[in-house]
Design an enzyme around this catalytic site. Structure first.
Site, PDB file in Angstrom:
ATOM      1  CB  SER A  15      -0.951  -0.082   1.205  1.00  0.00           C
ATOM      2  OG  SER A  15      -1.898   0.944   1.162  1.00  0.00           O
TER       3      SER A  15
ATOM      4  CG  ASP B  68      -7.204  -2.160  -3.551  1.00  0.00           C
ATOM      5  OD1 ASP B  68      -7.797  -1.247  -2.956  1.00  0.00           O
ATOM      6  OD2 ASP B  68      -6.012  -2.450  -3.357  1.00  0.00           O
TER       7      ASP B  68
ATOM      8  CG  HIS C 246      -5.954  -1.559   0.092  1.00  0.00           C
ATOM      9  ND1 HIS C 246      -5.378  -1.166  -1.097  1.00  0.00           N
ATOM     10  CD2 HIS C 246      -5.199  -0.978   1.072  1.00  0.00           C
ATOM     11  CE1 HIS C 246      -4.337  -0.379  -0.856  1.00  0.00           C
ATOM     12  NE2 HIS C 246      -4.205  -0.258   0.453  1.00  0.00           N
TER      13      HIS C 246
HETATM   14  C1  MLT Z   1      -1.396   5.979  -0.105  1.00  0.00           C
HETATM   15  O1  MLT Z   1      -1.736   6.997   0.474  1.00  0.00           O
HETATM   16  O2  MLT Z   1      -0.217   5.650  -0.262  1.00  0.00           O
HETATM   17  C2  MLT Z   1      -2.487   5.113  -0.642  1.00  0.00           C
HETATM   18  O3  MLT Z   1      -3.695   5.807  -0.608  1.00  0.00           O
HETATM   19  C3  MLT Z   1      -2.595   3.834   0.067  1.00  0.00           C
HETATM   20  C4  MLT Z   1      -2.867   4.048   1.516  1.00  0.00           C
HETATM   21  O4  MLT Z   1      -1.938   4.176   2.257  1.00  0.00           O
HETATM   22  O5  MLT Z   1      -4.034   4.076   1.922  1.00  0.00           O
END
Ligand code: MLT
Length: 233
Positions: A128, A178, A209
């Site tokens: 992520s 996701d 996710h």
């Molecule tokens: C981010 O901010 O890198 C993406 O939205 C993934 C997350 O951390 O939620």
């Protein structure tokens, strides 16, 4: 996913010049001894995570790898660790992202000197937010990484000049359902990396996710299959 048991840091391997390293982090030497450590896995946690989160994942992916796991320096809302600022969910502060990417790449290079691991065999493993800064590192500081495993990654930014990522081996694992790192985002990142000539595998999971056991098993197989090529670098 229930995380496997957490390995502990080895204090006997900690050199006393770690104060040069300006990220809170964990360093776990290879379980197989220095000579047998093929690669160092740079573990990059997701939003709200920390330096301990991905240690079990790293050990599971490669029991003989060296593990380097920093904590993101941004504290969203004063308490949620991240690797770079965002304006809203999925909307990045690109100036900060670029600054933080260079800062993290400098940390990895310094850590290779302090801990004496091979700087030409570093593979990022990001989830992520961690996958997004790893993708940014591939675009901005490609020499820092020999490859990357990107779980639920998005396009960090579109570079003015596409870097040369030939010889970089990249595994992406994305969720068909996701809502954050959407199918379209994953496909856009894959096409950007392919344009840069990366050796890319994109694996789809029937998930959202969250990380699943299937993600880990497919990443593990990819790492095993690619280990020879990563060794040669
Ligand atoms: C981010 O901010 O890198 C993406 O939205 C993934 C997350 O951390 O939620």
């Amino acid at each position: 996913m229930s995380p496997p048991a957490r390995p502990s840091a080895s204090s006997s391997s900690s050199p006393n010049n770690t104060q040069q390293l300006d990220f809170t982090h964990r360093f776990i030497p290879s379980g197989a001894g220095k000579d047998k450590a093929r690669v160092t896995l740079l573990l990059l946690h997701g939003t709200g995570g920390n330096e301990d989160d991905l240690l079990p994942l790293g050990r599971e992916l490669d029991p003989s790898a060296t593990l380097l796991s920093p904590r993101g320096k941004i504290l969203e809302g004063g308490r949620i660790p991240r690797f770079f600022r965002r304006v809203a969910e999925g909307v990045f502060d690109v100036d900060d992202l670029k600054f933080r990417t260079h800062e993290l790449a400098d940390f990895v290079e310094m850590a290779s000197t302090v801990y004496s691991f091979n700087a030409s065999k570093v593979i990022a493993v990001g989830y992520s937010n961690g996958a997004n800064i790893a993708a940014s590192m591939l675009l901005l500081r490609p020499q820092t990484l020999s490859g990357a495993i990107l779980f639920r990654a998005m396009v960090p930014f579109v570079p003015d000049k596409i870097p040369d990522l030939s010889y970089k081996r990249i595994f992406m694992s994305s969720g068909l359902k996701d809502p954050i790192a959407t199918k379209q985002e994953a496909e856009s990142l894959a096409s950007l990396l392919k344009q840069a000539d990366a050796d890319l595998v994109l694996e789809w999971q029937n998930s959202g996710h969250e990380l699943t056991q299937h993600d880990i098993q497919t990443a593990k197989q990819w790492l095993l299959l690619n280990s020879k090529a990563l060794d040669k670098r």
